[in-house]
Design a protein around this motif. Structure first.
Motif, PDB file in Angstrom:
ATOM      1  N   SER A  69       0.833  -1.209   0.000  1.00 51.48           N
ATOM      2  CA  SER A  69       0.000   0.000   0.000  1.00 51.48           C
ATOM      3  C   SER A  69       0.863   1.253   0.000  1.00 51.48           C
ATOM      4  O   SER A  69       0.562   2.244  -0.678  1.00 51.48           O
ATOM      5  CB  SER A  69      -0.921  -0.002   1.225  1.00 51.48           C
ATOM      6  N   TRP A  70       1.964   1.190   0.748  1.00 48.30           N
ATOM      7  CA  TRP A  70       2.874   2.345   0.817  1.00 48.30           C
ATOM      8  C   TRP A  70       3.555   2.566  -0.533  1.00 48.30           C
ATOM      9  O   TRP A  70       3.775   3.699  -0.956  1.00 48.30           O
ATOM     10  CB  TRP A  70       3.898   2.095   1.925  1.00 48.30           C
ATOM     11  N   LYS A  71       3.893   1.477  -1.228  1.00 52.67           N
ATOM     12  CA  LYS A  71       4.580   1.591  -2.514  1.00 52.67           C
ATOM     13  C   LYS A  71       3.712   2.202  -3.601  1.00 52.67           C
ATOM     14  O   LYS A  71       4.235   2.612  -4.641  1.00 52.67           O
ATOM     15  CB  LYS A  71       5.064   0.206  -2.970  1.00 52.67           C
ATOM     16  N   VAL A  72       2.406   2.261  -3.361  1.00 44.64           N
ATOM     17  CA  VAL A  72       1.515   2.887  -4.338  1.00 44.64           C
ATOM     18  C   VAL A  72       1.940   4.317  -4.595  1.00 44.64           C
ATOM     19  O   VAL A  72       1.761   4.864  -5.688  1.00 44.64           O
ATOM     20  CB  VAL A  72       0.053   2.813  -3.847  1.00 44.64           C
ATOM     21  N   ASN A  73       2.524   4.964  -3.612  1.00 44.88           N
ATOM     22  CA  ASN A  73       2.973   6.348  -3.741  1.00 44.88           C
ATOM     23  C   ASN A  73       4.296   6.462  -4.499  1.00 44.88           C
ATOM     24  O   ASN A  73       4.842   7.555  -4.617  1.00 44.88           O
ATOM     25  CB  ASN A  73       3.134   6.965  -2.353  1.00 44.88           C
ATOM     26  N   LEU A  74       4.832   5.325  -4.962  1.00 43.09           N
ATOM     27  CA  LEU A  74       6.099   5.319  -5.688  1.00 43.09           C
ATOM     28  C   LEU A  74       5.884   4.655  -7.047  1.00 43.09           C
ATOM     29  O   LEU A  74       6.258   3.501  -7.253  1.00 43.09           O
ATOM     30  CB  LEU A  74       7.176   4.561  -4.901  1.00 43.09           C
ATOM     31  N   PRO A  75       5.262   5.318  -7.990  1.00 41.87           N
ATOM     32  CA  PRO A  75       5.025   4.701  -9.304  1.00 41.87           C
ATOM     33  C   PRO A  75       6.332   4.321  -9.981  1.00 41.87           C
ATOM     34  O   PRO A  75       7.345   5.005  -9.819  1.00 41.87           O
ATOM     35  CB  PRO A  75       4.293   5.797 -10.077  1.00 41.87           C
ATOM     36  N   GLN A  76       6.318   3.205 -10.712  1.00 40.17           N
ATOM     37  CA  GLN A  76       7.528   2.671 -11.321  1.00 40.17           C
ATOM     38  C   GLN A  76       7.886   3.340 -12.639  1.00 40.17           C
ATOM     39  O   GLN A  76       9.021   3.264 -13.088  1.00 40.17           O
ATOM     40  CB  GLN A  76       7.370   1.163 -11.540  1.00 40.17           C
ATOM     41  N   LEU A  81       5.716  12.829 -11.799  1.00 32.65           N
ATOM     42  CA  LEU A  81       5.309  12.298 -10.499  1.00 32.65           C
ATOM     43  C   LEU A  81       4.363  13.300  -9.840  1.00 32.65           C
ATOM     44  O   LEU A  81       4.732  14.450  -9.624  1.00 32.65           O
ATOM     45  CB  LEU A  81       6.537  12.075  -9.617  1.00 32.65           C
ATOM     46  N   ARG A  82       3.149  12.851  -9.541  1.00 27.75           N
ATOM     47  CA  ARG A  82       2.175  13.739  -8.928  1.00 27.75           C
ATOM     48  C   ARG A  82       2.592  14.026  -7.483  1.00 27.75           C
ATOM     49  O   ARG A  82       2.836  13.110  -6.709  1.00 27.75           O
ATOM     50  CB  ARG A  82       0.799  13.096  -8.956  1.00 27.75           C
ATOM     51  N   PRO A  83       2.666  15.301  -7.100  1.00 28.93           N
ATOM     52  CA  PRO A  83       3.057  15.628  -5.718  1.00 28.93           C
ATOM     53  C   PRO A  83       2.056  15.043  -4.714  1.00 28.93           C
ATOM     54  O   PRO A  83       0.856  14.966  -4.974  1.00 28.93           O
ATOM     55  CB  PRO A  83       3.045  17.157  -5.700  1.00 28.93           C
ATOM     56  N   LEU A  84       2.588  14.649  -3.567  1.00 30.14           N
ATOM     57  CA  LEU A  84       1.734  14.078  -2.523  1.00 30.14           C
ATOM     58  C   LEU A  84       1.065  15.151  -1.677  1.00 30.14           C
ATOM     59  O   LEU A  84       0.058  14.890  -1.030  1.00 30.14           O
ATOM     60  CB  LEU A  84       2.551  13.151  -1.610  1.00 30.14           C
ATOM     61  N   GLY A  85       1.685  16.328  -1.627  1.00 30.86           N
ATOM     62  CA  GLY A  85       1.091  17.396  -0.824  1.00 30.86           C
ATOM     63  C   GLY A  85       1.055  17.042   0.653  1.00 30.86           C
ATOM     64  O   GLY A  85       2.058  16.635   1.243  1.00 30.86           O
ATOM     65  N   HIS A  86      -0.141  17.176   1.261  1.00 31.91           N
ATOM     66  CA  HIS A  86      -0.234  16.921   2.692  1.00 31.91           C
ATOM     67  C   HIS A  86      -0.026  15.435   3.021  1.00 31.91           C
ATOM     68  O   HIS A  86       0.253  15.075   4.162  1.00 31.91           O
ATOM     69  CB  HIS A  86      -1.601  17.367   3.220  1.00 31.91           C
ATOM     70  N   ARG A  87      -0.129  14.531   2.015  1.00 31.68           N
ATOM     71  CA  ARG A  87       0.083  13.112   2.286  1.00 31.68           C
ATOM     72  C   ARG A  87       1.555  12.741   2.404  1.00 31.68           C
ATOM     73  O   ARG A  87       1.893  11.570   2.629  1.00 31.68           O
ATOM     74  CB  ARG A  87      -0.586  12.264   1.197  1.00 31.68           C
ATOM     75  N   LEU A  88       2.431  13.735   2.268  1.00 29.57           N
ATOM     76  CA  LEU A  88       3.833  13.484   2.592  1.00 29.57           C
ATOM     77  C   LEU A  88       3.979  13.037   4.046  1.00 29.57           C
ATOM     78  O   LEU A  88       4.881  12.257   4.382  1.00 29.57           O
ATOM     79  CB  LEU A  88       4.683  14.751   2.354  1.00 29.57           C
ATOM     80  N   GLU A  89       3.097  13.566   4.918  1.00 29.71           N
ATOM     81  CA  GLU A  89       3.144  13.153   6.318  1.00 29.71           C
ATOM     82  C   GLU A  89       2.963  11.645   6.410  1.00 29.71           C
ATOM     83  O   GLU A  89       3.745  10.938   7.057  1.00 29.71           O
ATOM     84  CB  GLU A  89       2.052  13.866   7.123  1.00 29.71           C
ATOM     85  N   PHE A  90       1.902  11.131   5.782  1.00 35.08           N
ATOM     86  CA  PHE A  90       1.639   9.693   5.817  1.00 35.08           C
ATOM     87  C   PHE A  90       2.798   8.912   5.201  1.00 35.08           C
ATOM     88  O   PHE A  90       3.244   7.888   5.732  1.00 35.08           O
ATOM     89  CB  PHE A  90       0.344   9.378   5.071  1.00 35.08           C
ATOM     90  N   PHE A  91       3.309   9.414   4.083  1.00 30.39           N
ATOM     91  CA  PHE A  91       4.345   8.674   3.358  1.00 30.39           C
ATOM     92  C   PHE A  91       5.580   8.454   4.226  1.00 30.39           C
ATOM     93  O   PHE A  91       6.084   7.334   4.347  1.00 30.39           O
ATOM     94  CB  PHE A  91       4.711   9.430   2.085  1.00 30.39           C
TER      95      PHE A  91
END
Length: 1661
Positions: A69-76, A81-91
């Motif tokens: 699930s975490w790797k979803v934020n790291l497209p291959q 690359l779409r910025p995560l914005g406030h979800r950088l905290e979660f990442f």
């Protein structure tokens, strides 16, 4: 200023506790302790419900789901690359949480962050517009985004991981950015946040620690960081914040932050601005005597040659060509720090590195120099600049490189040929004997390859490839293969294979330049026998790394830069002991198990510990003091219990390990013997079993399960490691294939194709011109054949007119416009460039392999590191520690304990002080032996200049008793009560060295020495020593023949008393020359035991060559009479009941050599428990102060004289000369001439005294024992050789005393007769056991096979349930391991199925062990003798007629065991076949070990002509191939296995056809096995009935239906039916004729009545 670092509305919880489960503030922490398992730090994550305990596999599955699930934020993909914005905290919070899960997940997360997408996420994080944020937003961003990232990158496991090192380095390089811009920007923001936090807020400690850790790592990885001025400004701001926090917080909470900040300041080369943590010394006066030492000017380092640098990290460990030839002396720092070219810690490391390198490498350098001079100036008669050298070397001239080879793990290797040495040129057997006896070119020997053009390459000799290694290589389909090399095979040429010590590109190029050169270039090989690089090379490398890292702990005590004090320095407690509320609980030492807390710096009731523990008063004080000092020093005089105290310290530290968070405790010893003793002591006292022993030279069987290699081998790899391991092996395969291709091209006889490839790769236009098509599209003459094309081009051209153009011009001219001569010139250039190109490719390939091998080693070390981190105690020698320093430095060990610290070089001990160490405990005695060095010029004992270096002064001695200006004097504790020596012996060292040494009550009760009137005596003499070959006073070759005779006589007398057991008596001497001659003399009567170090030093000095030519002794005493002979230096730490000392030196110059120092005298005098006898010339020694005092003490006590008074044990009150009564003197002792005892000349005809007391002359006793029957005697009836092999006989044949019929078994002179009788008796019992035990076991195996056949078709349910939950099933390794694995799986679901079969398997294995060849009486004796000979480096071989070995029993047992295991394996696989294919998972089957054992059975049976077992071996082998072939993953392996199985079946049929009577009943089994290979039958046990018929016949045979006989060589056999011989046959053991015709036995055969008598009472059920 903000009061906390948390935004309003956020819950105040402790980050440290949430992520680690621990908090350094304990109960004083004002934040909520919420674990990450119950509440995550982020709020965007969907909650998974309340956590509860789950099985490990379920936890792992959940973690892997979360990872995905975490790797979803790291497209291959590489798109935007779409910025995560406030979800950088979660990442980043999730990344931090995931790495805490387990090692496998951590190894997935970090590489993801180091990948392209991960690095872009990091850039997104650190490139935010921090300067536009208000302070509150900055703080929130820091705590929710930046801090989790800092925690991730500063996690100890991340920083210590070897397999993640590249990924971590990539991330830190991105953080640094171009010119450090990212670091400057990021940490400018972080400093703004930290400056806004209240210094009294406890969270700022955590913020500081993680920020400084990451900042420090960035600086360490980027070498150009120190030139960036903004980074220095950031460091100064950190220092200001730190000082502010220091005023508001407990200083002990800031230790980690201080450590990293000081490291940063050193790295950036800015002065420290931090206040001192605590005063280091309490002094009464200061040493202000700068002129007390005479200063000798010496040139600073740098500029002498190409390997002379100011910075030791730039110096190559091994000498270079220029260095060897340089006439200038090396820069060697003296002991006075004021004269060092560097101050402080850098100077300390610099001094130890340079002196240790000179002591070791310097001798190699000086030994190579004469050979290089010879190569450079072959006609010179005088060698210029030749340095004196004492190192033994062998030189082999006119060598040449003849082969290149490649090993997938070791890498590049090469073969060298050289002319046979003159002394080795003879017959092949003589050559082999000469090479083996001389011990030249042994495996791992150090060799230097040199030539006159600047090549100096250090290599090690590779051992010859064994048959087992060759078979393993074939199994792997390896390309690697050496030529058939050998030192003695050819009468003119010797060949050997070498591997690099340092496999760098320069060395590879040097060897390639000498390969296939025309004419062949000449090299010289310089061999250094006995020199082992691993003994010092790792330490030198470690010192270089420590200098670069700059993180040596305790620098303020080890290398202070200020003025020294005259008083002792007060050392503060360890940092971990200063944490609030911490105290050592000493309950583990208390007899009453009551709590007793020791709080550093607070009063402690020492009497309570002394009165309620097993420690004596001084030991208790030493323990308490050591626990309270950062550097704890304990001096332990001989026998005072240093090891006991050390174990008590370990016990306390481990009892407080969790509270102190000290990590694994590292125990370091100088010798393997001492390390084994320490670790065994921990096991004996049941302190811990979480022990890891590093190193392979342990002799303790108890510690074998705790060896790191064994533990690491069984550890589980993570997915990441498995994947990497697979990739690396693919690389290895590729490297092998590429190397094979390149060497084929290098070895090609014609180079046409090579030149074409070169042109194609480097000059495509020229290649197209020669090999392309013409303008009309037609192929040019020659087609595509390179040879034809080049020959046509070279031949068809216009002739040369005038001079040819230059090569530079020809390279630009059209190929068709050249003359014949010009074309040849250009072609020769192409040939030259082709070779250069091929060599460059080989060099590049070796470099690539070296990188892959490093990655491979890192994976193994990563697994080892996990094992080490789970240990309580890690045991390692000083050399082993340096060798594994790259791994150990990554541990978080805070305590290191070193035993024998006074005997360890300071350089070795410095490497043991890992960066994480907060507590060093050194136990030793500076008054005993100092560290051993090679170069006497650097020794403190050398009064001609060596004292200024004092390399052999240990760190322990320097801290306890420093000389002026060499360092501070630290407080230490001394043990006071000795429990080893009798008080009269202890008096010698008490009155000279240890005035406060006490004697324990037990030593007063020691018995008197049996057979000698006094327990302590100096036997004085004036017999001179034999002049050695050298006049060097410190030579090791001194010896004294008179003392050898005296020592041998005393030893013989003591042993003849029958009181002392093996190891009770030790013979000590200071010189190897004396040791070797004592060993040779005494080995004629006793089994001599040498220590490892004495053996190594004898070999190094070449003494074994001389010993190998000595005749083998004929007579030996009993094997139990092991006598320890040792040099004094190698007996420290050991003891014996009786010690005999030979001092050797006796000369008119009164030179006493080694024994002029009190340290060595101390060790010499303190080894004996009950008695000690010194043989020496007192006039030679008395001028030495300590010897003078010793002689005076002995003279005053009446223990000094020229003769030693013996006594009779039966008449202790009478002197030996008057012990015989009239009755004894009148006894007849010569039964031949009737002479009495009084008339016998004992010198000519000595008497033998049996235990019964009825003694007689040796001649009479020899006649009684019929000694001529067993020995060849000379004209004086003296045994000179062993007679022909003896016939077996019974103990009843042994003679008894002629007077009382008492036993004569204990007389050593007739030991061979007694032992042979005992062995024959034991062999007879073994025969009965083999036959009697086999039949019921064989019947039971057949019974179990039938039962399993019945069960196989009725257990479908078992099959389904047993395999439905198994994901990947590995059946591999040893047969025991396989059986255990499959039993565990089946027992979970059907315990009854294999219950009886497993019990039977245990019985069969027990039977195998008891009848094994190595366990048979004659073989056990041979092994004992050979072990003794190996210990003393003997060259003789213990021979006996091996036909007495009962090989049949071991073959029967082996076949029975294999049959049962194959049946169980087949049953297991058949059940798996019945399981549901969808649920039974993957099976990985590897039966290589089983097949190897089949080959062993086949070979052994063939050799002993037991054809039935040979056929069974082939049947089992074919069955294994049939079972494994469906389950192999390797391509084409299944077909290959079936082919090998059919080959085994063919061999079995061939033997059955030739020997049908011996193999009856096996043909049906062969047929059934062949069906298995064809796939028509899964597994069949056809032939069981036939087997039962054979077993029944054997049963009748064993139970005596016929008669038993001995063949002419003593091997038992039986004749069935009527019991009388009717036909001729051959003995199955030795092929001697047996049987007979018409009831008449053949010649030499006799009845075995003893066996038949026992068989009458044997019952077979």
């Amino acid at each position: 200023m903000l009061s906390t670092g948390i935004m309003p509305g956020q819950q105040s919880f402790c980050y440290e506790f949430a992520n680690t489960g621990r908090c350094r503030f304990i109960s004083s922490c004002k934040y909520t302790h919420v674990s990450s398992g119950s509440k995550h730090l982020d709020h965007d994550r969907p909650q998974t419900g309340p956590t509860q305990r789950r099985p490990r596999d379920e936890h792992l599955a959940i973690a892997e789901t979360e990872l995905r699930s975490w790797k979803v934020n790291l497209p291959q993909d590489s798109g935007p690359l779409r910025p995560l914005g406030h979800r950088l905290e979660f990442f980043f919070q999730e990344a931090q949480r995931l790495i805490e899960t387990n090692a496998s997940i951590l190894q997935e997360v970090i590489p993801c962050l180091a990948g392209e997408s991960g690095l872009r996420r990091i850039q997104e994080l650190i490139e935010q517009e921090f300067h536009r944020m208000p302070l509150a937003t900055k703080t929130h961003t820091f705590t929710s985004q930046i801090l989790p990232f800092l925690r991730t990158m500063s996690h100890p496991t991340v920083l210590s991981s070897l397999v993640l090192e590249h990924a971590v380095g990539t991330i830190y390089n991105v953080l640094f950015g171009h010119g450090g811009r990212r670091t400057i920007r990021l940490f400018g923001y972080i400093l703004d946040v930290l400056a806004a936090v209240d210094p009294a807020d406890k969270l700022i400690v955590i913020y500081l620690e993680h920020s400084l850790t990451v900042f420090s790592q960035i600086l360490d990885i980027n070498s150009e960081a120190f030139i960036q001025e903004p980074l220095k400004g950031a460091a100064k701001r950190f220092a200001e914040i730190f000082i502010a926090v220091l005023d508001s917080q407990d200083v002990n909470l800031l230790n980690e932050a201080r450590k990293y900040l000081e490291r940063i300041e050193r790295r950036l080369e800015i002065g420290s601005s931090l206040p001192t943590a605590r005063p280091a010394t309490v002094s009464t006066s200061t040493k202000n005597n700068p002129n007390s030492t005479f200063t000798i000017h010496s040139d600073p380092p740098g500029g002498r040659h190409d390997n002379d640098f100011k910075d030791i990290s730039e110096i190559k460990i091994l000498p270079t060509f220029q260095e060897i030839l340089c006439p200038r002396a090396e820069y060697l720092p003296v002991k006075d720090p004021a004269q060092w070219h560097l101050a402080g810690v850098d100077g300390l490391l610099d001094r130890n590195f340079r002196l240790l390198r000179e002591d070791t490498i310097g001798q190699l350098r000086d030994a190579i120099q004469p050979e290089l001079e010879q190569l450079l100036h072959p006609k010179a008669t005088h060698r210029r600049n030749e340095r004196p050298n004492q190192m033994r070397t062998y030189v082999y001239s006119k060598a040449k490189v003849v082969d290149l080879c490649f090993d997938r793990l070791a890498g590049f290797q090469f073969g060298v040929e050289f002319p046979q040495p003159f002394r080795a040129v003879s017959s092949a057997i003589k050559r082999q004997e000469w090479w083996q006896i001389s011990k030249r070119m042994l495996a791992d020997a150090l060799v230097c390859v040199v030539d006159s053009h600047g090549i100096v390459v250090f290599c090690t000799v590779l051992g010859f490839e064994t048959a087992e290694q060759a078979r393993a290589r074939q199994e792997q389909s390896s390309q690697y293969k050496r030529k058939d090399a050998g030192l003695w095979k050819d009468e003119n040429i010797a060949s050997v294979y070498l591997g690099f010590v340092e496999s760098n590109s320069e060395n590879v190029r040097c060897i390639l330049q000498h390969y296939q050169t025309q004419p062949a270039s000449s090299l010289s090989l310089v061999e250094f026998p006995g020199v082992l690089l691993p003994a010092f090379q790792p330490t030198l490398r470690a010192l270089q790394q420590m200098k670069t890292a700059g993180n040596l702990p305790f620098s303020e005590f080890l290398a202070p830069t200020g003025p020294q004090t005259s008083s002792s320095t007060v050392v503060p407690p360890p940092e971990y002991a200063l944490k609030p509320g911490f105290g050592f609980n000493l309950r583990c030492l208390m007899n009453s198990n009551a709590d007793l807390t020791l709080r550093p710096g607070q009063p402690f009731d020492i009497a309570k510990l002394q009165n309620n523990s097993t420690l004596d008063d001084a030991q208790a004080i030493a323990l308490v003091n050591t626990l309270q000092r950062r550097i704890g020093l304990i001096q332990g005089p001989p026998g005072t219990g240093k090891s006991f105290t050390g174990i008590a310290l370990v016990k306390v530290l481990l009892a407080n390990k969790k509270r102190a968070n000290i990590g694994p405790l590292i125990c370091v010893c100088y010798t393997n013997h001492a390390l084994d003793q320490l670790l065994e002591g921990l096991l004996d006292d049941q302190i811990t079993s979480q022990i890891v022993r590093i190193g392979s030279r342990s002799r303790s069987e108890r510690l074998a399960p705790f060896n790191l290699r064994r533990i690491g081998r069984d550890a589980t790899k993570t997915k990441f490691e498995k994947r990497r391991n697979y990739d690396i092996h693919r690389k290895f395969d590729n490297h092998e294939q590429q190397f094979a291709t390149l060497t084929r091209r290098l070895n090609a006889r014609d180079a046409w194709s090579n030149v074409e490839d070169y042109l194609m790769e480097n000059h495509s236009e020229l290649h197209l011109h020669l090999f392309g098509v013409d303008e009309d599209g037609f192929q040019k003459v020659g087609g595509k054949n390179p040879e034809s094309i080049f020959k046509n081009w070279l031949q068809w051209a216009r002739p040369q007119v005038g001079d040819a153009r230059s090569l530079e011009q020809l390279r630009t001219v059209n190929l068709d416009d050249m003359t014949i001569r010009e074309r040849r010139i250009l072609y020769q250039d192409w040939l030259k460039e082709t070779k250069i190109n091929l060599r460059a490719k080989v060099t590049q390939l070796i470099s690539s392999h070296r990188s892959a091998k490093s990655d491979f080693s890192n994976i193994r070390d990563e697994i080892d590191l996990r094992c080490l981190s789970e240990a309580d105690v890690i045991g390692v020698t000083t050399t082993g520690l340096a060798r594994n320093l790259h791994m150990l430095r990554r541990l978080s060990s805070k305590v290191v304990l070193c035993e024998e610290a006074g005997e360890v070089l300071e350089a070795h001990l410095l490497t043991a002080l890992l960066p994480s160490v907060e507590h060093a405990i050194l136990i030793g005695d500076h008054l005993q032996l100092r560290p051993k060095i090679q170069n006497f010029e650097l020794s403190r004992e050398n009064r001609n200049g060596g004292e200024i270096y004092s390399l052999d002064v240990s760190l322990f001695e320097r801290l306890v008793n420093p000389e002026s200006q060499t360092g501070p004097k630290l407080l230490y504790s001394t043990l006071r009560t000795q429990r080893r020596m009798h008080p009269s012996i202890a008096q010698l060292i008490r009155e000279t060295l240890y005035p406060r040494l006490h004697d324990a009550p037990a030593v007063f009760k020691y018995p008197q020495v049996t057979g000698i009137r006094k327990r302590l005596f100096w036997i004085d003499h004036t017999k001179p020593e034999v002049n050695p070959l050298t006049n060097d006073d410190m030579s090791t070759s001194h010896y004294n023949e008179h003392e050898i005779d005296m020592a041998a006589a005393i030893i013989k007398h003591l042993i003849s008393q029958g009181t002392y057991k093996s190891g009770d008596i030790a013979l000590l001497t200071p010189y190897l020359g004396q040791l070797q001659r004592l060993r040779r003399r005494l080995s004629q009567s006793y089994a001599i035991v040498l220590g490892d170090r004495d053996q190594d030093e004898l070999e190094k000095e070449g003494f074994d060559v001389e010993d190998a030519q000595a005749s083998n002794p004929i007579l030996k005493s009993t094997l139990l009479e092991n006598l320890r002979v040792a040099t004094i230096d190698n007996f420290q730490g050991e003891e014996a009941k009786i010690v005999v000392v030979t001092l050797v030196r006796s000369n008119e110059q009164n030179r006493c050599g080694f024994l002029r120092t009190s340290n060595r005298i101390n060790v010499l005098l303190s080894r004996a428990k009950h008695g000690m006898y010194i043989i020496g010339n007192s006039r030679t020694s008395s001028h030495v102060q300590m010897w003078g005092e010793i002689v005076n003490i002995l003279q005053m006590s009446g223990n000094f004289g020229t003769s030693l008074e013996l006594q009779c044990p039966r008449h202790p009150n009478n002197p030996i000369a008057f012990c015989g009564s009239k009755e004894i003197k009148d006894r007849v002792v010569d039964f031949i001439l009737g002479e009495m005892y009084r008339d016998i000349n004992l010198d000519e005809n000595p008497c033998i005294f049996p235990r019964c007391g009825h003694f007689s002359t040796m001649e009479s006793m020899d006649a009684l024992m019929d000694i001529k029957k067993y020995y060849v005697v000379d004209h004086k009836d003296k045994p000179i050789a062993i007679a022909a092999p003896l016939d077996p006989f019974s103990m009843n044949d042994m003679k008894t005393c002629a007077t009382c019929r008492g036993s004569l078994r204990d007389i050593a002179r007739y030991g061979r007769l007694v032992r042979r009788a005992l062995l024959d008796e034991s062999t007879k019992k073994l025969i009965l056991y083999i036959n009697g035990e086999y039949v019921p076991l064989a019947r039971e195996v057949s019974k179990q096979i039938q039962l399993l056949n019945v069960k196989r078709n009725n257990h479908k349910k078992t099959a389904v349930t047993a395999f439905e939950s198994t994901n990947v099933l590995r059946v591999e390794g040893t047969r025991d391991r396989q059986a255990k694995l499959i039993s565990v799986i089946l027992n979970k679901h059907d315990k009854s199925r294999w219950l009886e079969a497993v019990k039977l398997r245990s019985s069969v294995h027990d039977y195998c062990r008891k009848v094994a060849i190595e366990e048979q009486p004659f073989n056990r004796v041979r092994n004992l003798v050979n072990n003794a000979r190996r210990h003393k480096r003997g060259k003789g071989v213990f021979h006996f007629d091996e036909s007495v070995l009962q090989t049949k029993g071991s073959l029967l047992a082996m076949a029975l065991s294999m049959q049962l295991d194959i049946v169980l394996l087949a049953d297991f696989l058949s059940l798996r076949e019945q399981a549901n294919n969808a649920s039974k998972g993957e099976l990985k089957l590897d039966l290589e070990v089983n097949r190897t054992e089949c080959y062993s059975l086949i070979d052994a049976a063939a050799q002993s002509r037991h054809f039935r077992q040979q056929v069974e071996g082939y049947i089992f082998l074919a069955q294994l191939y049939a079972l494994e072939s469906p389950h192999t993953a390797a391509p084409n392996a299944s077909a290959r296995y079936r082919e090998k199985g059919h080959k085994a079946i063919s061999d079995a049929r061939r033997i059955c056809a030739t020997h049908s009577s011996q193999t009856r009943g096996l043909v049906p089994e062969i047929d059934a096995t062949e069906k298995m290979l064809r796939g028509t039958t899964f597994y069949s046990t056809v032939g069981t009935e036939e087997r039962m018929v054979v077993i029944t016949a054997m049963s009748k045979e064993f139970t005596g239906t016929g008669h038993w006989y001995y063949c002419q060589n003593g091997h038992p056999f039986t004749i069935g039916e009527c019991g009388m011989p009717m036909q001729l046959a051959r003995c199955p053991e030795c092929q001697a004729p047996v049987g007979g015709r018409n009831h008449e036995i053949t010649s030499g055969v006799r009845h075995a009545n003893d066996i038949e008598g026992r068989l009458e009472n044997m019952r077979i059920e």
